[in-house]
Write an enzyme that holds these catalytic residues in place. Structure first.
Site, PDB file in Angstrom:
ATOM      1  N   GLY A  18      46.768  46.297  51.038  1.00  0.00           N
ATOM      2  CA  GLY A  18      47.604  47.440  50.705  1.00  0.00           C
ATOM      3  C   GLY A  18      47.253  48.652  51.537  1.00  0.00           C
ATOM      4  N   GLU A  59      43.978  39.634  43.330  1.00  0.00           N
ATOM      5  CA  GLU A  59      42.660  39.631  42.672  1.00  0.00           C
ATOM      6  C   GLU A  59      42.334  38.265  42.079  1.00  0.00           C
ATOM      7  OE1 GLU A  59      40.199  41.935  42.666  1.00  0.00           O
ATOM      8  OE2 GLU A  59      41.503  42.969  44.090  1.00  0.00           O
ATOM      9  N   THR A 106      41.825  39.264  52.811  1.00  0.00           N
ATOM     10  CA  THR A 106      42.753  38.134  52.829  1.00  0.00           C
ATOM     11  C   THR A 106      43.370  37.932  54.207  1.00  0.00           C
ATOM     12  OG1 THR A 106      43.283  38.514  50.520  1.00  0.00           O
ATOM     13  CG2 THR A 106      44.846  37.205  51.776  1.00  0.00           C
TER      14      THR A 106
END
Length: 672
Positions: free
Chosen positions: A193, A435, A154
């Protein structure tokens, strides 16, 4: 505590609160039998209990304050320390199964594993996309945590639209290497993350350019930090992003690369190759990789269901303990006895069971697909994609809304972080986006449904039984008062979905025949209705999955209570702003809907005596709930006060702000 490693975490005699004890004594079914039945297949009750107990028994859990009282740095350091110890302990215990490992690590770290994406995304991507040589070079390093990685896809400017990602990797012939760059602000990798402070390696998705041609998105292994100092390498800018909701998800970061050079062999080349001369060759169908990566989305459906079950457990146990208001005789009322409280919580209870059953069916379908031959996987991929996309969207959005209902049902105490409810809702809130944004996912499900309906119209065979109802021809049913078979509910939801899909298919054909609109414009114009039909289809999947699960119950008392939950879920779902469709297609009359409203109230009354037993059957350890309101013994008020006393601000009787500011202010005001 049970003496057995595999037995229930608690027994009735562990109950301290007399009101909660009375609730448990009213239960009409065997709780352990329901637990084993509802969690059969994927969840492996006995294995989870054993692993959880091993994790919770470690002495490190007594060495720090509750996480809510730690500042950012202490919080991060504690989680890293616990994650390292957890991985060491897992190795000592010989936990090799990946599912069992994640269960153990999750229990050990309060589901805040500092290496979560390393294990869930970084390592699996190497397994799936690396050549044999790359596999040998990197997999062992990753498994032994000699490198710690995350997955960078992303960007600031693009998330779901992968084709528009802007990070580039340009092949340079002279050095036999790729030069990786984030050429614009919007190309900055953002949100991965465990990127901000933890990872020293990333799998980076970038547009590949070689011999002057864009060959599409490819994965690259990129080292971003020095192994000894952990300093960012030259050309790398990396750090944490701003504070955000559900901060416990942890260490989300941003990454910019300025002409970072990596060897050619650090492009993962199992499915695509770039040779020494820069020639690009496809070696396999990239959809096979996507099929494997659906594991994350499928598992999220389980996680969402479990999170809702936790919220429901906390709220119902607290509602059994809490007394508020009085009846006409002047007696204080148990808030679980209020019809309004039941109206809030019993649909959450029924939905939790429905989601667990629908996940089990989805997972079974997924495992069957992945066990097939590659060409069969590709054939079935659209179906499992549409199902996993739709169910992820439904479980996250509905669970987020219902977890907030649970929070509100606990009054002011529910707003405390120590209630456990705030964290659950925030995680589910984030889950509506990561997701895959839920609206985008439901549109993808809608596209699949229209394609399947077209196949029906063309007389083609449908691959998946999940859309078999599209071929049925029944159009009317008897009034609900004459139906005793619970399959009635499955049929009316399937009929509603089929009629909606048929009407949308017909409408799109008419638009295509009468206007010059492009297919894209037509889809965009009708996107709201398309999302609606996707939701309706997923409701048929959830209801059918729940019903099919109940049918195989062997214990009559368990089946009886599950039948009540199933019917409550079906009626509640139907009545939630959905009645228009059923009346429009003459599936239900207005009189029948009135009967359903009365039936809903009757079902709440029937379920009431078993409410606490039903949440006990979810089999949560107190440490898993991490809630002062929902612990098994029901000693709520003692737990609330004890947690408040742990607040670090209570270490000093007089806060420095008093002497530094408030005291002088009061002295000045006293002179007036």
């Amino acid at each position: 505590m049970s003496n057995s490693e595999n037995g229930p975490y608690y027994v009735m005699s562990n109950t301290k609160n007399v009101h909660l004890l009375r609730e448990r004594q009213k239960t009409t079914f065997d709780i352990e039998k329901l637990t084993q039945f509802i969690y059969s297949d994927y969840f492996e009750v006995d294995a989870r209990r054993k692993l959880s107990r091993q994790a919770y028994d470690h002495p490190i859990h007594d060495t720090h304050l509750p996480l809510e009282y730690l500042d950012s740095n202490d919080y991060y350091e504690t989680l890293v320390r616990k994650s390292i110890i957890a991985t060491d302990e897992a190795e000592k215990l010989g936990i090799s199964d990946s599912k069992h490992l994640m269960w153990y690590l999750g229990a050990f770290t309060e589901e805040r594993v500092a290496f979560s994406l390393h294990l869930r995304m970084f390592v699996p991507t190497i397994v799936m996309m690396a050549t044999d040589e790359q596999y040998q070079q990197y997999l062992e390093l990753a498994k032994k945590f000699k490198i710690i990685g995350t997955y960078c896809q992303t960007e600031l400017g693009h998330g779901s639209d992968l084709r528009r990602l802007e990070t580039i990797a340009v092949f340079e012939h002279s050095s036999d290497s790729f030069i990786i760059d984030t050429p614009t602000i919007t190309a900055t990798k953002f949100w991965p993350g465990y990127l901000g402070r933890t990872a020293n390696y990333v799998i980076l998705m970038a547009q590949l350019y070689t011999n002057g041609k864009n060959c599409g998105l490819q994965p690259f292994l990129v080292q971003i930090r020095d192994f000894n100092t952990h300093e960012p390498l030259p050309g790398i800018e990396v750090g944490e992003i701003s504070g955000r909701l559900a901060h416990e998800a942890g260490d989300n970061g941003y990454l910019r690369l300025t002409n970072v050079r990596i060897p050619r062999n650090q492009m993962l080349m199992r499915l695509a190759n770039v040779d020494r001369n820069g020639n690009f060759t496809r070696l396999g169908d990239s959809r096979l990789v996507y099929a494997t990566m659906l594991t994350m989305r499928v598992s999220l459906c389980a996680y969402n269901a479990i999170l809702l079950a936790r919220a429901t457990t906390i709220a119902i146990r607290y509602s059994a303990v809490r007394y508020q208001g009085q009846n006409d005789k002047g007696n204080e009322m148990q808030i679980l006895d209020y019809p309004l409280q039941q109206d809030k919580l019993f649909p959450c209870l029924a939905t939790s069971y429905a989601f667990i059953c629908s996940f089990s069916r989805l997972n079974q379908i997924y495992e069957n697909v992945m066990a097939s031959k590659p060409d069969e996987i590709l054939q079935q991929l659209p179906d499992i994609h549409s199902l996993s996309a739709g169910l992820k969207a439904m479980t996250s959005s509905i669970s987020e809304r219902m977890s907030q209902i649970c929070r509100l049902s606990c009054g002011g105490h529910g707003y405390l972080i120590s209630s456990g409810l705030v964290g659950i809702r925030l995680i589910l809130d984030a889950g509506c986006t990561y997701e895959g944004d839920n609206s985008v996912l439901l549109q993808q499900t809608a596209k699949y449904l229209l394609k399947m309906y077209q196949q029906c119209e063309n007389g083609e065979e449908l691959i998946s039984p999940t859309v078999a109802y599209l071929k049925e021809t029944a159009t009317i049913f008897s009034p609900i008062s004459n139906i005793s078979n619970l399959e009635y509910y499955c049929k009316i939801f399937e009929l509603r979905a089929r009629r909606l899909i048929k009407d949308m298919y017909t409408k799109l054909l008419e638009i295509a025949a009468s206007t010059s609109q492009s297919p894209y414009e037509t889809f965009l114009e009708n996107s709201i209705e398309l999302v609606h039909i996707a939701r309706c289809h997923m409701e048929t999947f959830i209801i059918r999955s729940f019903y099919d699960k109940i049918k195989v119950t062997s214990d009559s008392s368990v089946q009886n209570i599950l039948n009540q939950l199933f019917e409550l879920f079906a009626v509640y779902t139907l009545l939630q702003n959905q009645t228009y469709d059923f009346v429009k297609f003459t599936i239900l009359s207005a009189d029948t809907i009135e009967l359903l409203k009365k039936r809903y109230q009757q079902l709440c009354t029937k379920i009431r005596p078993n409410a606490v037993g039903l949440v006990d059957a979810f089999d949560f350890h107190d440490k898993e709930l991490n809630s002062v309101l929902g612990q098994y013994d029901g000693d709520v008020y003692e737990a609330l006060l004890e947690r408040a006393r742990l607040n670090p601000s209570n270490k000093t009787k007089i806060h420095p702000a008093w002497n530094n500011n408030l005291l002088s202010l009061m002295k000045e005001r006293s002179k007036l």
